[in-house]
Design an enzyme around this catalytic site. Structure first.
Site, short mmCIF file in Angstrom:
data_model
loop_
_atom_site.label_atom_id
_atom_site.label_comp_id
_atom_site.label_asym_id
_atom_site.label_seq_id
_atom_site.Cartn_x
_atom_site.Cartn_y
_atom_site.Cartn_z
N GLU A 139 -4.70 2.88 11.98
CA GLU A 139 -4.60 4.30 12.28
C GLU A 139 -3.15 4.77 12.23
O GLU A 139 -2.28 4.18 12.87
CB GLU A 139 -5.18 4.60 13.66
CG GLU A 139 -5.18 6.09 13.98
CD GLU A 139 -5.46 6.36 15.45
OE1 GLU A 139 -4.95 7.38 15.96
OE2 GLU A 139 -6.18 5.57 16.08
N LYS A 191 -8.00 11.54 15.28
CA LYS A 191 -7.97 10.31 14.49
C LYS A 191 -8.46 9.11 15.30
O LYS A 191 -9.23 8.29 14.80
CB LYS A 191 -6.54 10.02 13.99
CG LYS A 191 -6.03 10.96 12.92
CD LYS A 191 -4.71 10.48 12.35
CE LYS A 191 -3.63 10.27 13.39
NZ LYS A 191 -3.26 11.51 14.10
N ASP A 249 -4.34 5.67 23.02
CA ASP A 249 -5.05 5.55 21.75
C ASP A 249 -5.24 4.08 21.37
O ASP A 249 -6.33 3.68 20.95
CB ASP A 249 -4.30 6.28 20.64
CG ASP A 249 -4.33 7.79 20.80
OD1 ASP A 249 -5.12 8.28 21.64
OD2 ASP A 249 -3.57 8.48 20.10
#
Length: 233
Positions: free
Chosen positions: A117, A16, A55
């Protein structure tokens, strides 16, 4: 006009962040101002500045807007486990209303494209009564689905798409990601792609090949933003 999408996946560790960062980079190449939010992240590391998630840092690197870390990743949890369990162990309360406010703050900024996200897959629990999917529902966001191309992906993708649509949100597009290895390592890869293209009720935004260096800039070259940009005009 700001366009905002929620990025989810068929499971955890399906790429992702790689795809989200690649979409941000692609948009920047087209002259768009971009921003991103990773509302909840587990698996964070202690730093002199506090808990930081790789991330979230990748998204900050890929987007054009200059945001504080806490705006990008408001809930940072250290253990690399399910967010609701990590939050319970840390004595933190997860609440979608607070996350909604932070996301709306970023969405009201000057970015042309905002990507939010998720964590794990679509139905990640936050509390016994709340799920992370409640956040895009509250924000009424179209969804981008990252499909990890491996055995069983058709079932995972179709069930996730059904859940998204059942929650009243449109599936804006999907990305095929060979996160586990080169395309040639998946039996009948092309046939699986053809099946997904036929059955998923949204356009394919691209097919991302495995990148051993994890450089999202390489993935951006294989993505097409036009279905996203035209759908929100």
């Amino acid at each position: 006009m700001t366009r905002t999408f929620f990025v989810t996946g068929t499971n955890t560790e399906v790429g992702k962040t790689y795809v989200t960062a690649a979409l941000l980079h692609k948009a920047a190449e087209q002259g768009l101002q971009t921003a991103a939010v990773k509302p909840i992240a587990s698996g964070c590391e202690q730093t002199p500045d506090g808990l930081r998630n790789s991330d979230a840092l990748t998204l900050m690197d890929a987007m054009t807007q200059d945001l504080e870390y806490q705006q990008v990743n408001p809930i940072a949890l250290e253990p690399a486990i399910a967010p609701h369990i990590a939050a319970m162990e840390a004595g933190k309360r997860l609440d979608t209303s607070r996350l909604e406010g932070i996301c709306r703050g970023v969405m009201s900024g000057k970015a042309d494209l905002v990507l939010i996200e998720g964590a794990g897959g679509w139905r990640v629990p936050l509390t016994p009564r709340q799920f992370l999917s409640d956040l895009p529902k509250a924000l009424e966001l179209p969804v981008i689905l990252v499909v990890n191309m491996e055995l069983g992906c058709i079932n995972h993708a179709l069930l996730t798409a059904e859940a998204i649509r059942r929650d009243g949100l449109p599936l804006a597009g999907w990305v095929a990601n060979f996160a586990r290895g080169p395309q040639g390592e998946m039996p009948r890869a092309e046939e699986n792609l053809m099946t997904l293209r036929a059955l998923l009720p949204a356009p394919c935004l691209g097919v991302v090949a495995h990148d051993e260096h994890g450089d999202y800039r390489n993935g951006a070259a294989h993505l097409d933003l036009s279905p996203l940009l035209s759908s929100s005009e």
